[in-house]
Design an enzyme around this catalytic site. Structure first.
Site, PDB file in Angstrom:
ATOM      1  N   ASP A 151       0.823  -1.225   0.000  1.00 51.05           N
ATOM      2  CA  ASP A 151       0.000   0.000   0.000  1.00 51.05           C
ATOM      3  C   ASP A 151       0.851   1.266   0.000  1.00 51.05           C
ATOM      4  OD1 ASP A 151       0.731  -0.426   2.696  1.00 51.05           O
ATOM      5  OD2 ASP A 151      -1.221   0.183   3.493  1.00 51.05           O
TER       6      ASP A 151
ATOM      7  N   GLY B 106      -3.274  -6.864  14.587  1.00 48.01           N
ATOM      8  CA  GLY B 106      -3.065  -6.630  13.162  1.00 48.01           C
ATOM      9  C   GLY B 106      -4.376  -6.640  12.387  1.00 48.01           C
ATOM     10  N   LEU B 107      -5.510  -6.494  13.086  1.00 47.72           N
ATOM     11  CA  LEU B 107      -6.811  -6.444  12.399  1.00 47.72           C
ATOM     12  C   LEU B 107      -7.332  -5.019  12.339  1.00 47.72           C
ATOM     13  CD1 LEU B 107      -8.438  -9.682  13.856  1.00 47.72           C
ATOM     14  CD2 LEU B 107      -7.201  -9.377  11.712  1.00 47.72           C
TER      15      LEU B 107
ATOM     16  N   ASP C 171      -5.843   0.312   5.383  1.00 47.76           N
ATOM     17  CA  ASP C 171      -6.693  -0.040   6.519  1.00 47.76           C
ATOM     18  C   ASP C 171      -7.893   0.883   6.621  1.00 47.76           C
ATOM     19  OD1 ASP C 171      -4.627  -1.758   6.873  1.00 47.76           O
ATOM     20  OD2 ASP C 171      -3.879  -0.877   8.730  1.00 47.76           O
TER      21      ASP C 171
END
Length: 385
Positions: free
Chosen positions: A38, A126-127, A174
């Site tokens: 990203d 990490g979510l 994210d």
């Protein structure tokens, strides 16, 4: 444990002795393929998940924000009439940062509020609990004062808050998936143009997330080191970002770059091949080819392990176990920033128990850590409740 939406509304009523007039909800995410691409202007393919952050609140008749973080039992108070400074509480800076950059964009935004935040995204997994909080705050502001902000604007303001206010150098994936996610779809995002392409989740496929419970915190050095290495690689190729380097172009110059700096060559190889894997994954999904998707996920994991060097032995072991149980009907890989965190697996629903069992029987025995196992569904992005 009740859902964050009910939780935030209930606690708001208890705390402020009135019903909230506005509730918003933003999901966390898991990235299916496309890791560390990203911030290289590349491609990613995440989905929003059915864990997230809810904010319930009401307007005040002044410029004060009175914020209660229900899960932490901590409060924060600041005024929208004064320059918003950093707080000593880490969570509060995600809120303050978003409000600060919304004001930068909409200078008349001075509306005070009482609000309660509640979430069920596991922290440090990490979510993306942080992006889900940022996007929820952005949506809350937008609704509170009817601000002319699109969901993409809200996502980019969230990213800016994390980069410039919290100090974590994340890309924009994210926040974008938390803002733009679609029910039952994966979302391929072009992190340069911000164009998205929704790809349907194959019927009857579960998204499995297994947290290794290896502790990690991305604000630390390794993540920023990888970013610098990628920037240096882009400089070597004479391009704006590694997104602009094709697999063929990389291979032509690979030996030269390796002679110059073998580490930078490996980092670049990961990003260049990973971008191609995301594009190939869209095609595999479009053809409902789970076996091909599984191959791509396995290649992605090997590349993160060997070229980008961001996995740890516990994560490699979890991936190995999941791949054994899934066979050719799906795949598994590390997901997220690395150095701990989670693996993601896609598998038919009738394989979920086998994946759960092989991990239950072996992971703790071998590593001394107990995993946390989640079965998720691809969910809608930020919304007003």
């Amino acid at each position: 444990m009740s859902h964050p939406i009910q939780q935030s509304q209930h606690i708001f009523t208890q705390t402020f002795h009135s019903r909230p007039s506005l509730t918003v909800y933003a999901p966390g995410r898991v990235n299916i393929i496309g890791e560390h691409t990203d911030y290289n202007d590349g491609f990613v393919m995440p989905c929003a998940i059915n864990f997230g952050t809810a904010i319930s609140g009401t307007k005040r008749n002044d410029c004060i924000w009175q914020v209660y973080a229900a899960d932490l039992n901590e409060t924060d108070e600041f005024s929208l009439n004064e320059t918003i400074e950093k707080s000593t509480q880490k969570w509060a800076n995600y809120v303050r940062g978003v409000v600060k950059f919304i004001q930068e964009r909409c200078p008349d935004f001075k509306q005070g509020a009482n609000l309660v935040i509640s979430g069920d995204v596991p922290l440090s997994s990490g979510l993306s609990s942080s992006a889900s909080l940022e996007v929820a705050v952005g949506k809350f502001c937008q609704q509170l004062s009817d601000l002319p902000l699109s969901h993409t604007n809200i996502a980019l303001i969230g990213q800016k808050a994390e980069n410039q206010f919290v100090g974590a150098n994340c890309g924009n994936m994210d926040q974008l998936i938390s803002a733009l996610g679609q029910q039952d779809h994966l979302l391929m995002i072009d992190c340069r143009s911000l164009e998205t392409k929704a790809t349907p989740m194959p019927q009857d496929v579960a998204v499995i997330i297994v947290n290794s419970n290896v502790p990690h915190d991305l604000v630390t050095g390794e993540y920023n080191t990888r970013r610098r290495q990628c920037e240096r690689a882009a400089g070597f190729f004479g391009v704006k970002a590694l997104r602009d380097v094709s697999v063929e172009k990389f291979k032509e110059k690979e030996a030269e770059l390796t002679a110059l700096d073998p580490f930078i060559a490996k980092r670049a190889r990961h990003v260049v091949t990973e971008n191609q894997r995301v594009l190939d994954a869209v095609e595999a999904l479009t053809n409902n080819d789970l076996a091909r998707l599984g191959e791509l996920m396995a290649q992605s994991h090997d590349s993160m392990r060997d070229d980008f060097e961001i996995t740890v032995p516990q994560i490699d072991y979890l991936v190995e176990l999941a791949q054994l149980a899934i066979g050719k009907n799906g795949g598994a890989r590390m997901t997220g920033g690395g150095f701990g965190g989670c693996i993601v697996a896609l598998a038919p629903h009738d394989k979920v128990d086998a994946v759960r069992k092989i991990i239950e029987d072996n992971y703790e025995k071998t590593t001394g850590l107990k995993e946390t196992f989640y079965v998720c569904t691809a969910s809608q992005g930020v919304r007003v409740v």
